[in-house]
Structures are given as structure tokens and as C-alpha cells.
Design a protein around this motif. Structure first.
Motif, short mmCIF file in Angstrom:
data_model
loop_
_atom_site.label_atom_id
_atom_site.label_comp_id
_atom_site.label_asym_id
_atom_site.label_seq_id
_atom_site.Cartn_x
_atom_site.Cartn_y
_atom_site.Cartn_z
N PHE A 1 -0.78 22.09 -8.72
CA PHE A 1 -1.18 22.06 -10.13
C PHE A 1 -2.48 21.27 -10.26
O PHE A 1 -2.66 20.26 -9.58
N PRO A 2 -3.37 21.71 -11.13
CA PRO A 2 -4.64 20.99 -11.33
C PRO A 2 -4.46 19.81 -12.28
O PRO A 2 -5.12 19.71 -13.31
N LEU A 3 -3.54 18.92 -11.94
CA LEU A 3 -3.24 17.76 -12.78
C LEU A 3 -3.43 16.49 -11.97
O LEU A 3 -3.29 16.50 -10.74
N PRO A 4 -3.70 15.38 -12.63
CA PRO A 4 -3.98 14.13 -11.91
C PRO A 4 -2.71 13.38 -11.48
O PRO A 4 -2.32 12.39 -12.08
N PHE A 5 -2.03 13.88 -10.44
CA PHE A 5 -0.89 13.17 -9.86
C PHE A 5 -0.73 13.57 -8.41
O PHE A 5 -1.18 14.63 -7.98
N SER A 6 -0.09 12.71 -7.64
CA SER A 6 0.24 13.00 -6.24
C SER A 6 1.59 13.70 -6.20
O SER A 6 2.47 13.39 -6.99
N GLN A 7 1.75 14.63 -5.27
CA GLN A 7 3.06 15.25 -5.10
C GLN A 7 4.09 14.18 -4.76
O GLN A 7 5.21 14.20 -5.27
N ALA A 8 3.70 13.26 -3.88
CA ALA A 8 4.59 12.17 -3.48
C ALA A 8 3.76 11.03 -2.91
O ALA A 8 2.64 11.24 -2.45
N LEU A 9 4.35 9.85 -2.94
CA LEU A 9 3.74 8.67 -2.34
C LEU A 9 4.80 7.94 -1.52
O LEU A 9 5.93 7.77 -1.99
N ARG A 10 4.42 7.53 -0.30
CA ARG A 10 5.29 6.66 0.49
C ARG A 10 4.86 5.23 0.21
O ARG A 10 3.67 4.90 0.34
N ALA A 11 5.83 4.41 -0.15
CA ALA A 11 5.59 2.98 -0.38
C ALA A 11 6.66 2.24 0.41
O ALA A 11 7.83 2.23 0.00
N GLY A 12 6.28 1.69 1.54
CA GLY A 12 7.26 1.04 2.40
C GLY A 12 8.26 2.06 2.91
O GLY A 12 7.88 3.11 3.45
N ASP A 13 9.54 1.77 2.72
CA ASP A 13 10.60 2.65 3.20
C ASP A 13 10.99 3.73 2.19
O ASP A 13 11.93 4.48 2.42
N PHE A 14 10.28 3.80 1.08
CA PHE A 14 10.63 4.75 0.03
C PHE A 14 9.55 5.81 -0.16
O PHE A 14 8.37 5.53 0.00
N VAL A 15 10.00 7.01 -0.52
CA VAL A 15 9.09 8.10 -0.87
C VAL A 15 9.43 8.51 -2.30
O VAL A 15 10.58 8.81 -2.61
N TYR A 16 8.43 8.48 -3.15
CA TYR A 16 8.58 8.82 -4.57
C TYR A 16 7.96 10.20 -4.79
O TYR A 16 6.77 10.38 -4.58
N VAL A 17 8.80 11.15 -5.19
CA VAL A 17 8.35 12.52 -5.40
C VAL A 17 8.15 12.76 -6.89
O VAL A 17 9.06 12.53 -7.69
N MET B 1 0.84 -1.18 0.00
CA MET B 1 0.00 0.00 0.00
C MET B 1 0.88 1.23 0.00
O MET B 1 1.95 1.23 0.55
N SER B 2 0.35 2.27 -0.57
CA SER B 2 1.08 3.54 -0.58
C SER B 2 0.25 4.61 0.12
O SER B 2 -0.97 4.53 0.19
N GLN B 3 0.96 5.58 0.66
CA GLN B 3 0.32 6.67 1.39
C GLN B 3 0.69 7.98 0.69
O GLN B 3 1.86 8.27 0.48
N PRO B 4 -0.31 8.81 0.34
CA PRO B 4 0.00 10.07 -0.32
C PRO B 4 0.65 11.06 0.65
O PRO B 4 0.34 11.08 1.84
N ILE B 5 1.55 11.86 0.11
CA ILE B 5 2.19 12.93 0.86
C ILE B 5 1.89 14.22 0.11
O ILE B 5 2.09 14.30 -1.11
N HIS B 6 1.40 15.20 0.83
CA HIS B 6 1.02 16.46 0.19
C HIS B 6 1.47 17.64 1.06
O HIS B 6 1.26 17.63 2.26
N SER B 7 2.08 18.61 0.42
CA SER B 7 2.48 19.83 1.11
C SER B 7 1.79 21.02 0.47
O SER B 7 1.94 21.25 -0.73
N SER B 8 1.06 21.77 1.27
CA SER B 8 0.42 22.98 0.75
C SER B 8 1.45 24.06 0.48
O SER B 8 1.15 25.05 -0.20
#
Length: 131
Positions: free
Chosen positions: A13-29, A1-8
Motif C-alpha cells: 500500500f502507498p501509505l506511510p507505515f512498515s509492514q512489520a518491525l522487529r524490536a528486540g524479541d518481538f515483531v509488531y505487524v 532499535m527496531s528493524q523493518p520487516i518487509h515481504s513483497s
């Protein structure tokens, strides 16, 4: 499972993507461009200015996950102009510490931006630290 990460505090941007996702020990920006988080205007006209802003935007997003640029283990960068690689490297090296993350840098067309950078961070340790 992944958890979204968002910073205001990072560019929105009004585009369909997450700023970042945590998946296990990794964060994908997701890829960040050199825009001011408040105005969404491009910061500066040089590759150096835009590279620094990209990395600051990534840093802001990572801070939401209690991470820093020192947690990044992989960078992908996309540059609009081949002749900008020396300036990109200079700006990059001014913010990123050794040992440097692994990196792929590609020249390609990315519209009006000079550079876009995405990152993968390892949340367990900083680069160069033992497990």
C-alpha cells in the motif's frame, strides 16, 4: 532499535507505515485487511473470507522474519459490523491454534473492509512452549 520487516509477497500500500518491525524479541505487524496481495482487491464478501485473508497476510509477513502464526502472542482486530463477531471467531479459530493469543476485538468503522487485524509475535518461542 527496531528493524523493518518487509515481504513483497504481502499486500503493498502507498501509505506511510512498515509492514512489520522487529524490536528486540518481538515483531509488531501492522494492521492487515482482507485483500489479495497481488490484485489488492478485497477477497470475498464475508467476514470469514476476509478474516482468513488478513491472517494469511500476517502469516506471509511473519515468514519474512522466520516466524509463524504460532509465534503470535497478541492480536488486535477491528470489525466493521457487530453482527460479524461469530463468523470472525469461527474463521479465526480455524487458523489459530491453542493456546490462543491474547486478543482485543473492537467494532468500529474501517471503511469498506469488514476486518483489520494487527499482531505482536514473540520470536523466542511459539505459544505454549517453554523458554
Amino acid at each position: 532499535m527496531s528493524q523493518p520487516i518487509h515481504s513483497s509477497a504481502a499486500p503493498q500500500f502507498p501509505l506511510p507505515f512498515s509492514q512489520a518491525l522487529r524490536a528486540g524479541d518481538f515483531v509488531y505487524v501492522s494492521g492487515q485487511v482482507g485483500v489479495d496481495p497481488v490484485t489488492r482487491e478485497v477477497v470475498g464478501e464475508t467476514i470469514e473470507e476476509q478474516t482468513l485473508q488478513c491472517l494469511r497476510n500476517i502469516e506471509t509477513i511473519l515468514a519474512e522474519a522466520d516466524l509463524t502464526l504460532d509465534h503470535i502472542v497478541k492480536i488486535n482486530a477491528f470489525l466493521s459490523r457487530q453482527e460479524d463477531f461469530p463468523g470472525y471467531n469461527q474463521a479465526y479459530q480455524s487458523l489459530m491454534k491453542q493456546p490462543f493469543p491474547t486478543r482485543t476485538s473492537i467494532g468500529c468503522s474501517i471503511g469498506s473492509y469488514l476486518v483489520e487485524i494487527d499482531a505482536i509475535a514473540y520470536a523466542v518461542t511459539r505459544r505454549g512452549e517453554s523458554l
